[in-house]
Design a protein around this motif. Structure first.
Motif, short mmCIF file in Angstrom:
data_model
loop_
_atom_site.label_atom_id
_atom_site.label_comp_id
_atom_site.label_asym_id
_atom_site.label_seq_id
_atom_site.Cartn_x
_atom_site.Cartn_y
_atom_site.Cartn_z
N GLU A 190 2.21 0.04 -2.23
CA GLU A 190 0.98 0.81 -2.31
C GLU A 190 -0.20 -0.13 -2.10
O GLU A 190 -0.05 -1.36 -2.10
CB GLU A 190 0.85 1.50 -3.68
N ARG A 212 1.67 16.46 -2.30
CA ARG A 212 0.36 16.72 -2.91
C ARG A 212 -0.66 17.08 -1.83
O ARG A 212 -1.52 17.93 -2.05
CB ARG A 212 -0.11 15.51 -3.71
N THR A 214 -2.79 -1.01 -4.07
CA THR A 214 -3.37 -1.01 -5.40
C THR A 214 -3.51 -2.44 -5.95
O THR A 214 -2.91 -3.38 -5.44
CB THR A 214 -2.48 -0.22 -6.38
N ASN A 240 -6.96 14.19 -4.60
CA ASN A 240 -6.39 12.88 -4.28
C ASN A 240 -4.89 13.01 -4.10
O ASN A 240 -4.19 13.54 -4.97
CB ASN A 240 -6.73 11.90 -5.41
N THR A 241 -4.37 12.52 -2.95
CA THR A 241 -2.93 12.67 -2.70
C THR A 241 -2.10 11.50 -3.20
O THR A 241 -0.90 11.63 -3.36
CB THR A 241 -2.67 12.82 -1.19
N ASP A 242 -2.73 10.34 -3.42
CA ASP A 242 -1.98 9.14 -3.82
C ASP A 242 -0.82 8.86 -2.85
O ASP A 242 0.26 8.47 -3.26
CB ASP A 242 -1.43 9.28 -5.24
N ASN A 243 -1.06 9.08 -1.56
CA ASN A 243 -0.05 8.83 -0.53
C ASN A 243 1.22 9.66 -0.70
O ASN A 243 2.31 9.24 -0.33
CB ASN A 243 0.35 7.33 -0.49
N TYR A 285 -2.09 11.39 5.07
CA TYR A 285 -0.95 10.50 4.91
C TYR A 285 0.07 10.88 5.98
O TYR A 285 0.62 11.97 5.96
CB TYR A 285 -0.34 10.65 3.52
N GLN A 322 -8.05 6.28 -6.41
CA GLN A 322 -8.32 5.11 -7.24
C GLN A 322 -9.15 4.06 -6.51
O GLN A 322 -9.71 3.17 -7.13
CB GLN A 322 -7.00 4.48 -7.69
N ASP A 379 -6.49 8.00 -1.42
CA ASP A 379 -6.30 7.21 -2.64
C ASP A 379 -7.55 7.31 -3.51
O ASP A 379 -8.53 6.60 -3.30
CB ASP A 379 -6.02 5.75 -2.28
#
Length: 337
Positions: free
Chosen positions: A219, A104, A221, A97-100, A125, A71, A69
């Motif tokens: 998520e 990606r 976030t 960054n895969t962002d879950n 992930y 971010q 992540d």
């Protein structure tokens, strides 16, 4: 169209891994395979890139880093630690960054293989065993970061997230909280499950009666924390928790914002709140946030050292490095009155 390593493998009748070994580690390949691959390269006009040329000379100057992540400031600190260590060795870090998102993750791993990086650091992930075995077959070392290998096939550098979860809930209990909510997700992220497991251990072994519920988020976030806070506020007062353990600081900060703005559940008077990671923003909020601290930069530095050692000696035995979490107490968990 450029000729790829897969085209060479198909023409030579061998695996992609064999072609990679011929290019980078010919001493481990049979003479027959070397001849077949070399002939296929000449016939197809395959041109090896500069990164591959450097790797054959043993001086590849790049390492790939895949984070879960981008971010989350915690991962930025981990990457910074790896970069600090890499600089000492004349190495550059390329990170994604895969962002879950599994697709990606796969994209970055394929890119790093094509770039012939010296090794890969990855905070994965879900299950990543097959992909790491594939990297190893191509002569690329890989080390897990912020997670361990359950089968001990690969080296890892992480903290004890189960212990961290237990510490967080035990702290809430000591401050007088009895109705505690674990807020986090998704649950196919190993770290989330480990922190919840620790929270449950703390509740089950408490000397006082403690109710522990799970409030799932899609998520990890700030936005998901804000949404979770809104759902909690929609409940009747008697059904709201008096303590919250958020799976990470991003969720906790979203919760804190919602609760402070609404004003019906003041932190820490009506509800105690603790996060996980101890990111820099935790200490500067409207109400300074208690958190479970991870030594982020040390994790990154250590992971890079382990990776370079394994790249130098592919036959080394995988090892698991586990740091201990620390409880950082701030105003958000001041004892209830």
């Amino acid at each position: 169209m450029a000729v790829s390593i897969r085209d060479v493998a198909q023409r030579a009748g061998v695996s992609v891994g064999t072609v990679s070994n011929v290019l980078n580690r010919p001493e481990v390949v049979s003479e027959e395979s070397v001849v077949r691959v070399t002939q296929a390269i000449e016939e197809l006009g395959y041109v090896r890139n500069e990164a591959a040329r450097k790797l054959r000379g043993g001086v590849s100057s790049t390492v790939g880093f895949v984070v879960l992540d981008g971010q989350n400031p915690y991962f930025n600190e981990v990457v910074r630690g790896a970069e600090d260590e890499a600089t000492k060795h004349g190495i550059a870090i390329i990170h994604g960054n895969t962002d879950n998102v599994k697709q990606r993750e796969r994209l970055y791993l394929d890119l790093f293989v094509e770039q012939q990086v010296r090794g890969v650091l990855i905070s994965p992930y879900g299950d990543i065993t097959r992909e790491l075995k594939e990297l190893r077959s191509r002569g690329i070392a890989a080390v897990l970061v912020d997670r361990f290998s359950g089968d001990n096939l690969f080296s890892s550098v992480s903290i004890d997230s189960v212990l961290g979860g237990r510490m967080a809930v035990e702290h809430l209990i000591r401050t007088g909280r009895r109705r505690i909510a674990f807020v986090g997700g998704p649950f196919d992220v190993r770290q989330v499950n480990d922190r919840l497991a620790g929270a449950r251990v703390a509740a089950e072994h408490s000397e006082v009666d403690v109710d522990l519920e799970v409030v799932a988020t899609a998520e990890m976030t700030i936005e998901e924390g804000t949404a979770a806070g809104t759902r909690l506020l929609a409940r009747p007062p008697s059904e709201r928790p008096d303590g919250i353990f958020a799976a990470n600081d991003m969720i906790a900060l979203g919760l804190l914002h919602t609760l402070v703005v609404d004003g019906r559940m003041l932190v820490p008077d009506a509800i105690g709140l603790i996060g996980f990671d101890d990111i820099p923003f935790a200490k500067v909020g409207a109400v300074p946030l208690s958190s479970i601290q991870q030594p982020a930069r040390m994790i990154g530095r250590t992971a890079l050292r382990v990776l370079l050692e394994e790249a130098h000696d592919p036959e080394s035995i995988p090892r698991r490095t586990v740091f201990q979490p620390e409880l950082v107490v701030r105003r958000s968990t001041a004892p209830s009155t």
